[in-house]
Design a protein around this motif. Structure first.
Motif, short mmCIF file in Angstrom:
data_model
loop_
_atom_site.label_atom_id
_atom_site.label_comp_id
_atom_site.label_asym_id
_atom_site.label_seq_id
_atom_site.Cartn_x
_atom_site.Cartn_y
_atom_site.Cartn_z
N GLY A 259 0.84 -1.20 0.00
CA GLY A 259 0.00 0.00 0.00
C GLY A 259 0.87 1.25 0.00
N ASP A 260 0.53 2.19 0.87
CA ASP A 260 1.33 3.41 0.99
C ASP A 260 2.27 3.34 2.19
OD1 ASP A 260 -0.50 3.58 3.01
OD2 ASP A 260 -1.31 5.54 2.43
N GLY A 261 2.56 2.09 2.64
CA GLY A 261 3.47 1.90 3.77
C GLY A 261 4.91 2.15 3.38
N PRO A 262 5.83 1.95 4.31
CA PRO A 262 7.25 2.20 4.02
C PRO A 262 7.80 1.18 3.03
CG PRO A 262 6.99 1.16 6.17
CD PRO A 262 5.60 1.52 5.70
N ARG A 263 8.79 1.61 2.27
CA ARG A 263 9.48 0.70 1.36
C ARG A 263 10.24 -0.36 2.15
NH1 ARG A 263 11.67 2.95 -3.98
NH2 ARG A 263 13.62 2.02 -3.27
N ILE A 264 10.21 -1.57 1.61
CA ILE A 264 10.95 -2.69 2.20
C ILE A 264 12.09 -3.01 1.24
CG2 ILE A 264 10.80 -5.05 3.06
CD1 ILE A 264 7.69 -4.60 3.05
N GLU A 265 13.30 -2.77 1.65
CA GLU A 265 14.43 -3.00 0.76
C GLU A 265 14.63 -4.49 0.53
OE1 GLU A 265 15.97 -0.40 -0.75
OE2 GLU A 265 14.39 0.74 0.29
N ALA A 266 14.89 -4.86 -0.70
CA ALA A 266 15.09 -6.26 -1.06
C ALA A 266 16.56 -6.64 -0.85
CB ALA A 266 14.69 -6.51 -2.51
N PRO A 267 16.84 -7.72 -0.14
CA PRO A 267 18.24 -8.12 0.07
C PRO A 267 18.92 -8.49 -1.25
CG PRO A 267 16.75 -9.30 1.56
CD PRO A 267 15.89 -8.61 0.55
N ALA A 268 20.19 -8.21 -1.31
CA ALA A 268 20.98 -8.63 -2.47
C ALA A 268 21.13 -10.14 -2.47
CB ALA A 268 22.35 -7.95 -2.44
N LEU A 269 21.37 -10.71 -3.64
CA LEU A 269 21.62 -12.15 -3.74
C LEU A 269 22.92 -12.49 -3.03
CD1 LEU A 269 20.72 -14.85 -5.17
CD2 LEU A 269 22.36 -14.25 -6.95
N ASP A 270 22.87 -13.54 -2.21
CA ASP A 270 24.07 -14.02 -1.54
C ASP A 270 25.11 -14.43 -2.59
OD1 ASP A 270 25.98 -15.74 -0.15
OD2 ASP A 270 24.53 -15.80 1.49
N GLN A 271 26.35 -14.02 -2.40
CA GLN A 271 27.40 -14.29 -3.39
C GLN A 271 27.55 -15.77 -3.70
OE1 GLN A 271 31.01 -12.43 -2.06
NE2 GLN A 271 30.48 -10.45 -2.97
N LYS A 272 27.28 -16.64 -2.73
CA LYS A 272 27.47 -18.06 -2.98
C LYS A 272 26.48 -18.62 -4.00
CE LYS A 272 24.62 -19.61 0.94
NZ LYS A 272 24.64 -20.28 2.27
N TYR A 273 25.42 -17.84 -4.32
CA TYR A 273 24.41 -18.30 -5.28
C TYR A 273 24.56 -17.64 -6.65
CZ TYR A 273 21.92 -20.12 -1.18
OH TYR A 273 21.58 -20.81 -0.05
N GLU A 274 25.55 -16.78 -6.82
CA GLU A 274 25.62 -16.01 -8.06
C GLU A 274 25.75 -16.89 -9.29
OE1 GLU A 274 28.68 -13.11 -7.66
OE2 GLU A 274 27.48 -11.79 -6.37
#
Length: 427
Positions: A259-274
């Motif tokens: 909705g109009d709530g706060p942004r939730i930052e998305a975690p970066a991909l863990d390097q071990k899965y690149e």
């Protein structure tokens, strides 16, 4: 070169994914194939194609074993003619490479196979010629299928294959583009994530006649290829999402907002899965759900609770009902409360952010799978999956999406609002 080939698509067969009709072999036997941007293999179920009845087929010494988020199968790699019959034209590809399932097919409901639209990196096979020759198979080919039935989850067979030389069959869409039959892009217009059902006795033909279960695929499409046609498919401007890798349709998910709530930052991909995942999000038309990285999912559920404390309990109740009975919950229960839109912020080619919105109409589709039932299509990260979000059909519903693999800097996905379900799709 065919400028743009228009193909009707439908939810009527796979129920939780769109299928397109292709014909394989010289006798052009048609089948309905799931459109999957989350995989790369053209997969054919045994009932849909018999190589022994097709003089256009050529066997190989290659075998495949492919695992998805859920489901696994194995079979031989073959080549044969594949025909695309569009609304105003057709394309034939000779010697297209595909796999015929021989063991442990995943459930594709009433579909006849799967049309993987992603890149070559996901289309791994193994050459078992030397293995077969050493065991007296002459000629050392994988059709007819020379292996006995393997263990239930194909683990032993996967181990065997990994000991053989790795090869890469050419994905069907890539083969079309590289042969110069079409431009290196395709477009999809999709209405929903799950089949719309108003009568539980409806057969596939009746479901296919429902405009909400219909869509269109355009091979070789561009928003510029036919301005009059484009105006019938979408409205408003296109927004762009940068493709950041050529494994899946990999994107950089920046944040999610409830909705109009706060942004939730998305975690970066863990390097071990690149090496196996490439980015923190993929756009996957073969997925019926929005499968969010685990911490992101929990934050979204918390955001729903802040919006209305009753909402998480309904999500949980659906999940329990679905796990126990493979059913949804009553439309009326979902309609009794208000649900916020979910906003997804993805990196654009110029470094800015593109916002795509998913309303509750699409993450809680009503009359889904069965009349009177609603399904919640929010889910947490899959077991043994990288910390990557799988952005499936709910986010792409009611949008016209051009997957432009030829665009600068590795390609992009252009997204605009789809016109209404009564839009005319013929060019």
């Amino acid at each position: 070169m065919t400028r743009a080939l228009h193909l009707p698509i439908t939810l009527a067969y796979a129920k939780g994914a769109y299928t397109v009709r292709l014909a394989i072999g010289r006798d052009r036997r048609p089948g309905n194939f799931v459109l999957d941007t989350g995989s790369s293999t053209l997969v054919v179920l045994p009932h849909a194609y018999d190589p022994d009845q097709d003089p256009s087929h050529t066997p190989t010494s290659w075998a495949q074993e492919v695992r998805y988020g859920q489901g696994v199968w194995a079979g031989p790699v073959l080549s044969a003619e594949v025909h695309f019959d569009g609304l105003h034209g057709s394309v034939r590809l000779e010697d297209a490479q595909f796999s015929r399932v021989q063991a442990q097919a995943q459930d594709m409901r009433e579909a006849d196979g799967l049309f993987g639209l992603a890149y070559s990196g996901l289309n791994t096979a193994h050459d078992v010629r030397d293995y077969l020759a050493a065991r007296g198979v002459d000629p050392p080919l994988t059709w007819p299928w020379p292996f006995d039935r393997e263990d239930e989850n194909l683990g032993d067979f996967a181990t065997l294959l990994k000991e053989q030389p790795r090869v890469t069959p050419l994905p069907l869409f890539s083969a079309l583009a590289y042969a110069g039959r079409i431009d290196n892009r395709f477009a999809l217009l999709m209405r929903r994530a799950l089949v719309h059902v108003e009568d539980d006795n409806a057969d596939a033909d009746l479901l296919a006649s429902d405009p909400l279960n219909q869509g269109v695929m355009i091979l070789g499409s561009s928003e510029r290829h036919d301005e009059d046609h484009a105006q019938r498919l979408h409205e408003g401007d296109f927004r762009e999402i940068q493709l950041v890798d050529h494994l899946y349709y990999n994107a950089d998910l920046v944040a999610v907002q409830v909705g109009d709530g706060p942004r939730i930052e998305a975690p970066a991909l863990d390097q071990k899965y690149e090496h196996r995942a490439a980015s923190n999000a993929i756009l996957d038309t073969g997925c019926s759900f929005l499968i969010l990285e685990a911490t992101l999912y929990r934050a979204v559920i918390d955001g729903l609770a802040r919006y209305d404390a009753r909402l998480p309990a309904l999500v949980e109740r659906f999940q329990q009902t679905f796990a126990q009975q493979q059913q949804g919950i009553a439309n009326a229960e979902v309609d009794a409360v208000a649900w916020p839109a979910l906003h997804f912020y993805l990196r654009a080619p110029d470094g800015s952010e593109t916002r795509l919105t998913c309303t509750d109409e699409h993450y809680w589709p009503r009359n889904a799978m069965r009349a009177g039932q609603a399904y919640c299509l929010l889910a947490s990260q899959l077991k043994n999956w990288p910390n990557q979000s799988i952005l499936g059909l709910p986010l792409l519903a009611e949008k016209y999406c051009i997957f432009d693999r030829s665009a600068d800097n590795g390609g992009c996905v252009r997204v605009a609002k789809a016109r209404g379900a009564d839009a005319k799709w013929a060019s």
